[in-house]
Design an enzyme around this catalytic site. Sequence first.
Site, PDB file in Angstrom:
ATOM      1  N   LYS A  16       0.830  -1.211   0.000  1.00 54.23           N
ATOM      2  CA  LYS A  16       0.000   0.000   0.000  1.00 54.23           C
ATOM      3  C   LYS A  16       0.867   1.265   0.000  1.00 54.23           C
ATOM      4  O   LYS A  16       2.076   1.185   0.126  1.00 54.23           O
ATOM      5  CB  LYS A  16      -0.908  -0.007   1.221  1.00 54.23           C
TER       6      LYS A  16
HETATM    7  C1  LIG Z   1      -5.559  -4.126   0.855  1.00 52.75           C
HETATM    8  C2  LIG Z   1      -7.026  -4.124   0.847  1.00 52.75           C
HETATM    9  C3  LIG Z   1      -7.764  -4.464   1.999  1.00 52.75           C
HETATM   10  C4  LIG Z   1      -7.146  -4.830   3.322  1.00 52.75           C
HETATM   11  O1  LIG Z   1      -6.195  -5.785   3.285  1.00 52.75           O
HETATM   12  P1  LIG Z   1      -5.415  -6.298   4.588  1.00 52.75           P
HETATM   13  O2  LIG Z   1      -4.392  -7.184   3.992  1.00 52.75           O
HETATM   14  O3  LIG Z   1      -6.402  -6.986   5.453  1.00 52.75           O
HETATM   15  O4  LIG Z   1      -4.829  -5.111   5.297  1.00 52.75           O
HETATM   16  C5  LIG Z   1      -9.132  -4.369   1.925  1.00 52.75           C
HETATM   17  N1  LIG Z   1      -9.768  -3.997   0.808  1.00 52.75           N
HETATM   18  C6  LIG Z   1      -9.095  -3.664  -0.300  1.00 52.75           C
HETATM   19  C7  LIG Z   1      -9.870  -3.214  -1.488  1.00 52.75           C
HETATM   20  C8  LIG Z   1      -7.699  -3.735  -0.329  1.00 52.75           C
HETATM   21  O5  LIG Z   1      -7.041  -3.419  -1.454  1.00 52.75           O
END
Ligand SMILES: *Cc1c(COP(=O)(O)O)cnc(C)c1O
Length: 384
Positions: A184
Amino acid sequence: MPEGEISLSRPDITAQDERLVLEALRSGRLSIGPMQEEFERLVASAAGCSHGIAVSSGTAGLHLAMLALGVGEGDEVITTPFSFIASANCILYVGARPVFCDICPQTLNMDPAKVEAAITPRTKAIIAVEAFGNPAYMDAYANIAAKHEIPLIEDSCEALGTVCNGRRCGSYGRAGVFGFYPNKQITTGEGGMIVTDDDHLADMCRSLRNQGRPARMSGSLGNWLRHERLGFNYRLSELNCALGVSQMRRLDELIERRREIARAYIDRLRSSSEIMLPTIEEGCELSWFVFVVRLSTEYSQRERDRILLGLRNHDVGCADYFPCIHLQPPYEALGFEAGSFPIAESVSHRTIALPFHTRLSERDIDLVCQTLELMNSREQLSRD
Ligand SMILES: *Cc1c(COP(=O)(O)O)cnc(C)c1O
């Protein structure tokens, strides 16, 4: 990662980040401390919200949002089939039923008209996702939610730092959720954050992430073993929060670098007739989660998959973001089937996520684009 590979994603960790994590480690306070407080303040402020509640992942944040809103058995929640699976799994966690709405082919977000048409007396919430960070229609969803008095949850896990006509992603709904997995815009290793302006919802999430303890502990540990409701351990450690604080202090710089990389890709690929580039809404400053291109409609899923394989064989990291959620086994088991959301399905057969992170060089980007063109022409040649 093989030597010489251009990786799909990569966290940006500096000596400054390392120092703050080490400071937290040495402080002796490893959970529920000043780093959590500061991290919550920084993310809430980046989203223009009054509360931030740090949690162990974006998925945990979405789960708590569902629970805090009282979504449960027999309820319906409207969401998109074109996303990472967590945005729909949280609906199944609480025993509710996902109601998918097909997307618009340009923005890749749910068609607002389909969202409104999907509302029934059982609709308990709408979970909107900024697909690849694109905030298109967020204001439309917010209006629909307000008109029907249904809470909007914004899964902003791909949109930290994006601003659209002065509005910050994360702030459109009753609550927004961010994720800090290593791919991210900022990372805490694992981690997430719920943001909201709703005092009651914030306290509910604080309690639920901490084993149902009171949202605010009294000065002593007098109520440490008082559990007012069935909660979870979704806390985020001080080490993760320290990394988050340090990353948030560099957020503008990280986003600026991502924008430069995106511009470099756009410059090199804009003249290709085989490749559709991501669209950006007017008035929006994307923070760029990923760089996903789409092959033109002449390409089949098999051809796209061969191109992905070819890119990988040439040491170019890539991925098929995203296979449709409703066609994943846990959803097929619930009766969802191919053909139900044709736009999402067609798009998902032709996407290619290219390497995208702050450490890419101009040369890396040249190599990626040249390899992509080579793989495309190879597919075309084998076609005739
Ligand atoms: C990254 C992401 C999440 C959360 O992911 P985690 O690995 O649980 O932190 C949730 N929704 C979307 C659309 C994502 O891209």
